[in-house]
Design an enzyme around this catalytic site. Sequence first.
Site, PDB file in Angstrom:
ATOM      1  N   TRP A  24      65.070  63.145 -10.819  1.00 12.89           N
ATOM      2  CA  TRP A  24      63.733  63.629 -10.431  1.00 12.89           C
ATOM      3  C   TRP A  24      63.562  65.108 -10.754  1.00 12.89           C
ATOM      4  O   TRP A  24      62.455  65.594 -10.886  1.00 12.89           O
ATOM      5  CB  TRP A  24      63.460  63.352  -8.950  1.00 12.89           C
ATOM      6  CG  TRP A  24      64.537  63.792  -8.024  1.00 12.89           C
ATOM      7  CD1 TRP A  24      64.652  65.002  -7.426  1.00 12.89           C
ATOM      8  CD2 TRP A  24      65.658  63.023  -7.599  1.00 12.89           C
ATOM      9  NE1 TRP A  24      65.788  65.038  -6.654  1.00 12.89           N
ATOM     10  CE2 TRP A  24      66.423  63.834  -6.729  1.00 12.89           C
ATOM     11  CE3 TRP A  24      66.100  61.716  -7.855  1.00 12.89           C
ATOM     12  CZ2 TRP A  24      67.601  63.403  -6.124  1.00 12.89           C
ATOM     13  CZ3 TRP A  24      67.264  61.278  -7.256  1.00 12.89           C
ATOM     14  CH2 TRP A  24      67.997  62.113  -6.401  1.00 12.89           C
ATOM     15  N   GLU A  37      61.346  62.314  -2.824  1.00 12.16           N
ATOM     16  CA  GLU A  37      61.324  62.966  -1.504  1.00 12.16           C
ATOM     17  C   GLU A  37      61.333  61.926  -0.388  1.00 12.16           C
ATOM     18  O   GLU A  37      61.987  62.125   0.633  1.00 12.16           O
ATOM     19  CB  GLU A  37      60.107  63.887  -1.372  1.00 12.16           C
ATOM     20  CG  GLU A  37      60.274  65.209  -2.101  1.00 12.16           C
ATOM     21  CD  GLU A  37      61.443  66.047  -1.578  1.00 12.16           C
ATOM     22  OE1 GLU A  37      61.726  65.994  -0.369  1.00 12.16           O
ATOM     23  OE2 GLU A  37      62.093  66.728  -2.379  1.00 12.16           O
ATOM     24  N   GLN A  42      66.093  60.179   4.346  1.00 12.90           N
ATOM     25  CA  GLN A  42      67.192  59.737   5.213  1.00 12.90           C
ATOM     26  C   GLN A  42      68.390  59.192   4.440  1.00 12.90           C
ATOM     27  O   GLN A  42      69.233  58.515   5.009  1.00 12.90           O
ATOM     28  CB  GLN A  42      66.677  58.650   6.177  1.00 12.90           C
ATOM     29  CG  GLN A  42      65.870  59.222   7.327  1.00 12.90           C
ATOM     30  CD  GLN A  42      64.799  58.261   7.801  1.00 12.90           C
ATOM     31  OE1 GLN A  42      64.042  57.706   7.021  1.00 12.90           O
ATOM     32  NE2 GLN A  42      64.747  58.058   9.096  1.00 12.90           N
ATOM     33  N   THR A  43      68.444  59.493   3.156  1.00 17.43           N
ATOM     34  CA  THR A  43      69.542  58.970   2.341  1.00 17.43           C
ATOM     35  C   THR A  43      70.097  60.097   1.475  1.00 17.43           C
ATOM     36  O   THR A  43      69.329  60.902   0.935  1.00 17.43           O
ATOM     37  CB  THR A  43      69.042  57.815   1.429  1.00 17.43           C
ATOM     38  OG1 THR A  43      68.333  56.866   2.224  1.00 17.43           O
ATOM     39  CG2 THR A  43      70.195  57.118   0.733  1.00 17.43           C
ATOM     40  N   LEU A  80      69.079  51.553   0.074  1.00 15.88           N
ATOM     41  CA  LEU A  80      68.668  52.839   0.634  1.00 15.88           C
ATOM     42  C   LEU A  80      68.609  52.852   2.162  1.00 15.88           C
ATOM     43  O   LEU A  80      68.725  53.913   2.783  1.00 15.88           O
ATOM     44  CB  LEU A  80      67.284  53.228   0.085  1.00 15.88           C
ATOM     45  CG  LEU A  80      67.267  53.634  -1.387  1.00 15.88           C
ATOM     46  CD1 LEU A  80      65.850  53.656  -1.923  1.00 15.88           C
ATOM     47  CD2 LEU A  80      67.921  54.991  -1.569  1.00 15.88           C
ATOM     48  N   TYR A  82      66.750  52.188   6.027  1.00 13.34           N
ATOM     49  CA  TYR A  82      65.484  52.663   6.632  1.00 13.34           C
ATOM     50  C   TYR A  82      64.292  52.125   5.828  1.00 13.34           C
ATOM     51  O   TYR A  82      63.497  52.866   5.270  1.00 13.34           O
ATOM     52  CB  TYR A  82      65.459  54.194   6.693  1.00 13.34           C
ATOM     53  CG  TYR A  82      66.505  54.752   7.613  1.00 13.34           C
ATOM     54  CD1 TYR A  82      66.321  54.744   8.999  1.00 13.34           C
ATOM     55  CD2 TYR A  82      67.697  55.274   7.112  1.00 13.34           C
ATOM     56  CE1 TYR A  82      67.295  55.243   9.855  1.00 13.34           C
ATOM     57  CE2 TYR A  82      68.682  55.773   7.963  1.00 13.34           C
ATOM     58  CZ  TYR A  82      68.461  55.758   9.323  1.00 13.34           C
ATOM     59  OH  TYR A  82      69.414  56.255  10.154  1.00 13.34           O
ATOM     60  N   TYR A 120      56.942  68.242   6.331  1.00 11.68           N
ATOM     61  CA  TYR A 120      57.998  68.698   5.428  1.00 11.68           C
ATOM     62  C   TYR A 120      57.821  68.099   4.025  1.00 11.68           C
ATOM     63  O   TYR A 120      57.861  68.812   3.013  1.00 11.68           O
ATOM     64  CB  TYR A 120      59.405  68.357   5.973  1.00 11.68           C
ATOM     65  CG  TYR A 120      60.407  68.452   4.860  1.00 11.68           C
ATOM     66  CD1 TYR A 120      60.801  69.702   4.394  1.00 11.68           C
ATOM     67  CD2 TYR A 120      60.854  67.314   4.186  1.00 11.68           C
ATOM     68  CE1 TYR A 120      61.640  69.815   3.292  1.00 11.68           C
ATOM     69  CE2 TYR A 120      61.688  67.418   3.095  1.00 11.68           C
ATOM     70  CZ  TYR A 120      62.089  68.659   2.661  1.00 11.68           C
ATOM     71  OH  TYR A 120      62.888  68.783   1.579  1.00 11.68           O
ATOM     72  N   ASP A 138      63.001  72.471   5.673  1.00  9.82           N
ATOM     73  CA  ASP A 138      63.933  71.492   6.237  1.00  9.82           C
ATOM     74  C   ASP A 138      65.063  72.242   6.945  1.00  9.82           C
ATOM     75  O   ASP A 138      65.133  73.472   6.933  1.00  9.82           O
ATOM     76  CB  ASP A 138      64.441  70.519   5.161  1.00  9.82           C
ATOM     77  CG  ASP A 138      65.560  71.094   4.308  1.00  9.82           C
ATOM     78  OD1 ASP A 138      65.736  72.332   4.299  1.00  9.82           O
ATOM     79  OD2 ASP A 138      66.263  70.318   3.645  1.00  9.82           O
ATOM     80  N   CYS A 190      76.064  76.966   2.792  1.00 13.33           N
ATOM     81  CA  CYS A 190      75.716  77.518   4.101  1.00 13.33           C
ATOM     82  C   CYS A 190      75.544  76.355   5.083  1.00 13.33           C
ATOM     83  O   CYS A 190      74.476  76.090   5.605  1.00 13.33           O
ATOM     84  CB  CYS A 190      74.436  78.355   3.998  1.00 13.33           C
ATOM     85  SG  CYS A 190      74.159  79.385   5.453  1.00 13.33           S
ATOM     86  N   CYS A 199      79.845  81.817  -1.363  1.00  9.49           N
ATOM     87  CA  CYS A 199      78.376  81.854  -1.349  1.00  9.49           C
ATOM     88  C   CYS A 199      77.836  82.866  -2.371  1.00  9.49           C
ATOM     89  O   CYS A 199      78.267  84.021  -2.397  1.00  9.49           O
ATOM     90  CB  CYS A 199      77.876  82.215   0.041  1.00  9.49           C
ATOM     91  SG  CYS A 199      76.069  82.245   0.126  1.00  9.49           S
ATOM     92  N   CYS A 205      73.754  88.985   2.324  1.00 12.11           N
ATOM     93  CA  CYS A 205      73.477  88.163   3.508  1.00 12.11           C
ATOM     94  C   CYS A 205      73.561  89.004   4.787  1.00 12.11           C
ATOM     95  O   CYS A 205      74.558  89.692   5.032  1.00 12.11           O
ATOM     96  CB  CYS A 205      74.471  87.007   3.573  1.00 12.11           C
ATOM     97  SG  CYS A 205      74.368  86.067   5.109  1.00 12.11           S
TER      98      CYS A 205
HETATM   99  S1  SF4 Z   1      76.981  84.364   3.120  1.00 11.23           S
HETATM  100 FE1  SF4 Z   1      75.223  84.029   4.507  1.00 11.23          FE
HETATM  101  S2  SF4 Z   1      73.960  82.536   3.404  1.00 11.23           S
HETATM  102 FE2  SF4 Z   1      75.985  82.498   2.454  1.00 11.23          FE
HETATM  103  S3  SF4 Z   1      77.140  80.884   3.527  1.00 11.23           S
HETATM  104 FE3  SF4 Z   1      77.571  82.798   4.605  1.00 11.23          FE
HETATM  105  S4  SF4 Z   1      76.039  82.869   6.255  1.00 11.23           S
HETATM  106 FE4  SF4 Z   1      75.299  81.357   4.753  1.00 11.23          FE
END
Ligand code: SF4
Length: 292
Positions: A24, A37, A42-43, A80, A82, A120, A138, A190, A199, A205
Amino acid sequence: MGTEPPSSTALLAWYEPRRRAYPWRRKPTPYRVLVSEVMLQQTQAARVVPAFERFVATFPSVRALAAAPTADVVRAWDGLGYNRRAVALSRAARQIAERHGGRVPRDTAALRALSGVGPYTADALAAIAFGEPVVAADVNVLRVSSRAVLGAEPGALRRADVTAAAAAWLDDADPADWNQAMMDLGREVCRTVPRCAICPISASCSLVRRGRREGGAGAAPAHRPRARSPFEGSMRQVRGAVVRALRARSPMGVGALARESGQPADRVREAVRALHREGLVTVAGRTVGLPN
Ligand code: SF4
């Protein structure tokens, strides 16, 4: 508490190879985004991929879906779970055909008026299919925004503050990629226990800057996920077995349905009552079937 959103550059660079990870995303027409979407509600994405490809091959357009009997849509939903989503999607396609000439509407109010499309999903469609500058808020997007912008866990903040932080961070130049990047980051990095060491936005952050999750090692989640109720023996399992049996043969009586589904007759009757209320099955006398 920090309030400066991190730069989107690192986030979008991390997302770049993921832009083509799912069918998609490779061809994001409004219809394909709508189907994906609803399936993703739920999957998990890995399970959605084969079902999505089968589904859009069977129903390649809104009009094809709107013209199909609902029973065929429920059959195509196999794998799927639901299943009420299949009925809602079938209704949504008919609504789009009747109200919007077969074109998925761009306007979020019109999207929200469609069967099975909540706030959403409407926002996700507006951003991903039409490039509208809205946040599809979300749980993943809110968790990343809360930590990265406000430097706190979402449970410690007012939801309005977290959504405002996400909106301030949203990349207006590319809402589709920004939203999907945030969803992926929340799902893969995260997470409830953050993996800050890998990250892509750790340098900017707020939570890391405050030293509260340095490196992510040993970080304790503020809110542990609730234990799931066991699927085995649940009404959800019985309902799934009933719909599976009807996909293979429809209609049939409750006795046959109990035999075919391998479920006790009283549980099957209970499941049929609930499925009937939701429009997922039809009941004529003692016979149960998939709807047209
Ligand atoms: S650095 Fe910040 S955004 Fe990245 S995983 Fe850690 S808490 Fe989450």
